[in-house]
Design a protein around this motif. Structure first.
Motif, mmCIF file in Angstrom:
data_model
loop_
_atom_site.group_PDB
_atom_site.id
_atom_site.type_symbol
_atom_site.label_atom_id
_atom_site.label_comp_id
_atom_site.label_asym_id
_atom_site.label_seq_id
_atom_site.Cartn_x
_atom_site.Cartn_y
_atom_site.Cartn_z
ATOM 1 N N HIS A 1 0.854 -1.269 -0.061
ATOM 2 C CA HIS A 1 -0.058 -0.070 0.051
ATOM 3 C C HIS A 1 0.789 1.256 -0.100
ATOM 4 C CE1 HIS A 1 -3.630 -2.328 0.761
ATOM 5 N NE2 HIS A 1 -3.189 -2.876 1.677
ATOM 6 N N HIS A 2 0.292 2.366 -0.636
ATOM 7 C CA HIS A 2 1.110 3.599 -0.570
ATOM 8 C C HIS A 2 0.273 4.646 0.150
ATOM 9 C CE1 HIS A 2 4.393 1.876 -2.868
ATOM 10 N NE2 HIS A 2 3.405 1.396 -3.837
ATOM 11 N N GLY A 3 0.767 5.349 0.755
ATOM 12 C CA GLY A 3 -0.117 6.510 1.603
ATOM 13 C C GLY A 3 -1.256 6.207 2.310
ATOM 14 N N VAL A 4 -1.155 5.175 3.238
ATOM 15 C CA VAL A 4 -2.218 4.536 4.190
ATOM 16 C C VAL A 4 -2.112 5.590 5.330
ATOM 17 C CG1 VAL A 4 -2.936 2.798 5.703
ATOM 18 C CG2 VAL A 4 -2.169 2.312 3.499
ATOM 19 N N VAL A 5 -3.349 5.880 5.755
ATOM 20 C CA VAL A 5 -3.337 6.775 7.019
ATOM 21 C C VAL A 5 -3.801 5.882 8.182
ATOM 22 C CG1 VAL A 5 -4.639 8.946 8.116
ATOM 23 C CG2 VAL A 5 -3.724 8.994 5.716
ATOM 24 N N THR A 6 -3.148 5.981 9.317
ATOM 25 C CA THR A 6 -3.825 5.520 10.812
ATOM 26 C C THR A 6 -3.871 6.540 11.827
ATOM 27 O OG1 THR A 6 -1.546 5.131 11.619
ATOM 28 C CG2 THR A 6 -2.583 3.408 10.266
ATOM 29 N N GLU A 7 -4.959 6.484 12.449
ATOM 30 C CA GLU A 7 -5.301 7.368 13.738
ATOM 31 C C GLU A 7 -5.525 6.394 14.899
ATOM 32 O OE1 GLU A 7 -7.947 10.466 13.197
ATOM 33 O OE2 GLU A 7 -7.758 10.195 11.016
ATOM 34 N N SER A 8 -4.524 6.975 15.974
ATOM 35 C CA SER A 8 -4.696 6.185 17.308
ATOM 36 C C SER A 8 -4.271 7.059 18.508
ATOM 37 C CB SER A 8 -4.094 4.908 17.239
ATOM 38 O OG SER A 8 -4.286 4.138 18.489
ATOM 39 N N GLY A 9 -5.221 7.498 19.486
ATOM 40 C CA GLY A 9 -4.743 8.200 20.582
ATOM 41 C C GLY A 9 -4.390 9.548 20.292
ATOM 42 N N GLY A 10 -5.221 10.058 19.233
ATOM 43 C CA GLY A 10 -5.316 11.322 18.682
ATOM 44 C C GLY A 10 -3.990 11.537 17.779
ATOM 45 N N ARG A 11 -3.189 10.579 17.276
ATOM 46 C CA ARG A 11 -2.338 10.678 16.403
ATOM 47 C C ARG A 11 -2.571 10.263 15.037
ATOM 48 N NH1 ARG A 11 3.317 9.574 20.137
ATOM 49 N NH2 ARG A 11 2.795 11.126 21.748
ATOM 50 N N ARG A 12 -2.025 11.097 14.098
ATOM 51 C CA ARG A 12 -2.205 10.470 12.778
ATOM 52 C C ARG A 12 -1.023 10.224 12.046
ATOM 53 N NH1 ARG A 12 -6.630 11.733 8.629
ATOM 54 N NH2 ARG A 12 -5.559 12.340 6.969
ATOM 55 N N HIS A 13 -1.021 9.290 11.316
ATOM 56 C CA HIS A 13 0.247 8.880 10.366
ATOM 57 C C HIS A 13 -0.177 8.697 9.186
ATOM 58 C CE1 HIS A 13 2.709 8.853 14.226
ATOM 59 N NE2 HIS A 13 1.770 8.227 14.805
ATOM 60 N N ARG A 14 0.703 9.161 8.143
ATOM 61 C CA ARG A 14 0.819 8.596 6.852
ATOM 62 C C ARG A 14 1.936 7.870 6.322
ATOM 63 N NH1 ARG A 14 -2.457 9.835 2.555
ATOM 64 N NH2 ARG A 14 -3.570 11.674 3.412
ATOM 65 N N PHE A 15 1.864 6.718 5.805
ATOM 66 C CA PHE A 15 2.991 5.769 5.560
ATOM 67 C C PHE A 15 2.618 4.885 4.391
ATOM 68 C CE2 PHE A 15 0.770 4.176 9.111
ATOM 69 C CZ PHE A 15 0.742 3.003 8.770
#
Length: 298
Positions: A56-70
């Protein structure tokens, strides 16, 4: 990344429907999921460690108020602590195995009355987790039989490994008797990933661990649950699957790219490992959003 809303199973061709199965083993619960790009939000539960078998490319995760794209490479390891993780912007077919070790097994491995929290992980390479997930994935697909003895061994080894490396507890300086240290496993795994298209022998892998081929083969299987040739084959077939889904290479070109010159042998091996024929995964205008139902295992 288990779908928050499960497929109802009705309507539409089978190739566009999500597939999900859950199995309970002594000491752990495992979930296998394949799904077409849903375009929505999915969630993975707390206290799990798992492997993505998709790219995958550019997947976004959110947990504990934090957001990451990778980006995600096939074979990457992910984990959650007590907080679930929400996933979005998954635009390719997704395939994964999530493993939920039993609390009592984690407590026993930690030697504690309290359940240790699994450290959140994102895109880690780990041959022990990958080996365990590969075995469980094939069991979910009906391609291998895993009895309770083997499942229990996998569960105990995984719990010891997770607690030793991903639970905030200082890892042992030495590997348990008969197993490879994490540093050596990572070194061997790197050699495999770098040379999937080349001829590989057990001598090559043993040299990376500075062991004799005999002792290396025994210690590698004790560490990962897979014999060296099984691990290499698993990684080759996963690389082949990714190429079939994401490139315009022909089936023979894919076979050569993963170190196999006999295309008929590659087709048989691919079907035994994945349940699909290589041609089933060829990108086509009418097959870009999903996969067909798996072929019968040989």
């Amino acid at each position: 990344m288990v779908p928050a809303v499960r497929d109802g199973g009705g309507g539409g061709p089978a190739m566009t429907r999500a597939r999900r199965s859950e199995l309970r083993w002594p000491g752990l619960r495992s979930v296998y999921c394949w799904s077409p790009p849903a375009g929505g939000v999915t969630v993975s539960g707390a206290q799990q460690i798992g492997v993505s078998f998709a790219e995958h490319h550019g997947v976004v995760t959110e947990s504990g108020g934090r957001r990451h794209r990778f980006d995600i490479r096939p074979g990457d390891v992910f984990a959650n602590g007590w907080s679930p993780v929400y996933w979005s912007e998954v635009v390719r077919p997704d395939e994964l195995v999530e493993i939920y070790p039993a609390d009592e097994l984690l407590r026993a491995a930690a030697g504690s009355a309290r359940t240790p929290e699994i450290e959140p992980l994102r895109g880690v390479r780990d041959a022990v987790v990958l080996g365990t997930a590969s075995v469980l994935k094939r069991a979910h697909l009906g391609l291998v039989h895993v009895d309770t003895v083997r499942a229990s061994m996998l569960a105990h080894r995984l719990a010891e490994h997770v607690v030793g490396h991903y639970a905030g507890i200082a890892p042992r300086r030495r590997a348990p008797a008969g197993r490879l240290h994490r540093v050596l496993l990572d070194r061997v795994a790197d050699v495999v990933e770098a040379r999937l298209g080349d001829p590989l022998t057990v001598d090559d892998l043993a040299a990376a661990a500075a062991l004799s081929p005999f002792h290396f083969a025994r210690a590698f299987k004790a560490s990962t649950g897979l014999a060296p040739h099984e691990y290499v084959t698993s990684r080759r077939m996963e690389r082949a699957k990714s190429l079939l889904l994401t490139s315009r290479l022909s089936v023979p070109e894919v076979a050569y790219a993963v170190g196999l010159s006999n295309v008929s042998h590659f087709r048989r091996m691919f079907r035994r490992h994945t349940g699909f024929l290589p041609s089933d995964l060829r990108p086509r205008e009418d097959r870009r959003i999903g996969l067909p139902a798996p072929a019968q295992a040989l």
